[in-house]
Design a protein around this motif. Structure first.
Motif, PDB file in Angstrom:
ATOM      1  N   UNK A 198       0.823  -1.203   0.000  1.00 53.96           N
ATOM      2  CA  UNK A 198       0.000   0.000   0.000  1.00 53.96           C
ATOM      3  C   UNK A 198       0.860   1.258   0.000  1.00 53.96           C
ATOM      4  N   UNK A 199       1.931   1.254   0.783  1.00 51.60           N
ATOM      5  CA  UNK A 199       2.828   2.411   0.823  1.00 51.60           C
ATOM      6  C   UNK A 199       3.519   2.618  -0.519  1.00 51.60           C
ATOM      7  N   UNK A 200       3.877   1.528  -1.181  1.00 51.50           N
ATOM      8  CA  UNK A 200       4.520   1.637  -2.493  1.00 51.50           C
ATOM      9  C   UNK A 200       3.568   2.216  -3.537  1.00 51.50           C
ATOM     10  N   UNK A 201       2.277   1.989  -3.358  1.00 53.82           N
ATOM     11  CA  UNK A 201       1.291   2.586  -4.263  1.00 53.82           C
ATOM     12  C   UNK A 201       1.107   4.074  -3.990  1.00 53.82           C
ATOM     13  N   UNK A 202       1.257   4.457  -2.740  1.00 52.22           N
ATOM     14  CA  UNK A 202       1.004   5.843  -2.352  1.00 52.22           C
ATOM     15  C   UNK A 202       2.191   6.767  -2.600  1.00 52.22           C
ATOM     16  N   UNK A 203       3.409   6.215  -2.528  1.00 55.10           N
ATOM     17  CA  UNK A 203       4.605   7.058  -2.617  1.00 55.10           C
ATOM     18  C   UNK A 203       5.592   6.489  -3.632  1.00 55.10           C
ATOM     19  N   UNK A 204       6.299   7.401  -4.300  1.00 53.34           N
ATOM     20  CA  UNK A 204       7.291   6.990  -5.290  1.00 53.34           C
ATOM     21  C   UNK A 204       8.545   6.425  -4.642  1.00 53.34           C
ATOM     22  N   UNK A 205       8.825   6.855  -3.412  1.00 55.67           N
ATOM     23  CA  UNK A 205      10.005   6.374  -2.692  1.00 55.67           C
ATOM     24  C   UNK A 205       9.761   6.502  -1.199  1.00 55.67           C
ATOM     25  N   UNK A 206      10.664   5.930  -0.418  1.00 57.19           N
ATOM     26  CA  UNK A 206      10.527   6.005   1.038  1.00 57.19           C
ATOM     27  C   UNK A 206      10.675   7.425   1.546  1.00 57.19           C
ATOM     28  N   UNK A 207      11.306   8.281   0.759  1.00 61.49           N
ATOM     29  CA  UNK A 207      11.538   9.675   1.183  1.00 61.49           C
ATOM     30  C   UNK A 207      10.469  10.630   0.675  1.00 61.49           C
ATOM     31  N   UNK A 208       9.446  10.111   0.008  1.00 63.21           N
ATOM     32  CA  UNK A 208       8.453  10.977  -0.625  1.00 63.21           C
ATOM     33  C   UNK A 208       7.329  11.415   0.307  1.00 63.21           C
ATOM     34  N   UNK A 209       7.269  10.830   1.494  1.00 69.14           N
ATOM     35  CA  UNK A 209       6.193  11.198   2.428  1.00 69.14           C
ATOM     36  C   UNK A 209       6.435  12.593   2.997  1.00 69.14           C
TER      37      UNK A 209
END
Length: 299
Positions: free
Chosen positions: A193-204
């Protein structure tokens, strides 16, 4: 119908905990003939020594001599120990197991959208992640192992939704400390789900409204970005019971099916008509065949 589900759930979990015999265990009877225990309910807090935060909770304790099994309950994301969990606590303790339910630090807002109380524990949701909740659960386990009424060889762990994922990690790290693991509609899709929401781990962004309702921060994303829960599962070889509704609108059944295959000793029981948290009025208890199979597996 939900009362029947809770009663069955209590019976099968208690069967696993009492499998090796105990002073608190009733004489062997059919589940409909078991003598139910009187019990006490009291607030009990645990301090996480690593963070200094207070985790507020509630203890359900059967009135009986000697040490008893203990069930630790880990609530869903944004929930608390006074919402759905008293039904589990009351059902389980009446079958002779002590039950401890608690709120995770930052595991929910202080006040819910409907105006009812939210999390009772310290911390904010923007400080919370799956891994911070694992640390809280580890603190509860360590404290429970010192309680003089608990048989530390018979501790069960129950986790719902996100805290099904938390329980997967905790059970893998403390495989010898949990006799039984139960996952309720586990949210094993968090990383995907997080991979669908953000392009990378630093994108939040610094504050992000997760699923449109709960404020989280980058720590929530980074802690789970590369974490594969399925790699952890074989590290726990005790009995695992997974309950998942066939109408769950949040977590596809395939995640629980994969978990049942990944564990060494797991049983997936499908709740007919059950949605997330088994809220639907038409939710029905597991079928007779799945119940008898669970009993043979120690549940």
């Amino acid at each position: 119908m939900r009362k029947k589900l809770f009663a069955l759930f209590a019976f099968v979990v208690s069967a696993a905990l009492f499998a090796v015999g105990a002073s608190a265990a009733p004489a062997a009877k059919d589940k409909d003939e078991l003598d139910l225990y009187a019990y006490t309910v009291a607030d009990l807090n645990v301090v996480n020594p690593e963070t200094g935060r207070t985790l507020r909770g509630r203890l359900y304790r059967p009135v009986t001599a000697g040490r008893t099994p203990l069930v630790i309950c880990a609530h869903e994301l944004g929930s608390n120990y006074v919402r759905r969990w008293p039904q589990y606590g009351e059902s389980l303790v009446s079958h002779g197991a002590a039950v401890y339910t608690f709120d995770f630090a930052g595991g929910g807002p202080k006040e819910r959208a409907d105006g009812t109380p939210g999390s009772h524990s310290d911390g904010e949701t923007t400080e919370m992640s799956v891994m911070t909740e694992v640390k809280d659960l580890e603190a509860v386990l360590a404290a429970a192992q010192t309680w003089d009424f608990v048989d530390s060889g018979r501790i069960a762990l129950i986790g719902g939704s996100q805290d099904g994922s938390v329980s997967v990690v905790a059970a893998a790290r403390h495989a010898g400390d949990f006799k039984t693991l139960v996952l309720l509609y586990p949210a094993l899709l968090i990383r995907d789900d997080l991979h669908k929401k953000f392009a990378s781990a630093d994108a939040c962004p610094p504050v992000y409204k997760y699923n449109g309702w709960l404020d989280v921060s980058p720590v929530y994303v980074k802690d789970m970005w590369d974490y594969d829960l399925y790699v952890d599962m074989p590290k726990y070889d005790g009995p695992v019971l997974i309950l998942h509704g066939d109408r769950d609108e949040i977590v596809p059944m395939s995640y629980s099916e994969r978990a049942a295959a990944a564990y060494k000793n797991a049983r997936l029981s499908v709740i007919d008509g059950g949605d997330t948290a088994f809220r639907a009025r038409r939710s029905r208890r597991p079928s007779a065949s799945s119940t008898s199979t669970s009993a043979r597996w120690g549940f």
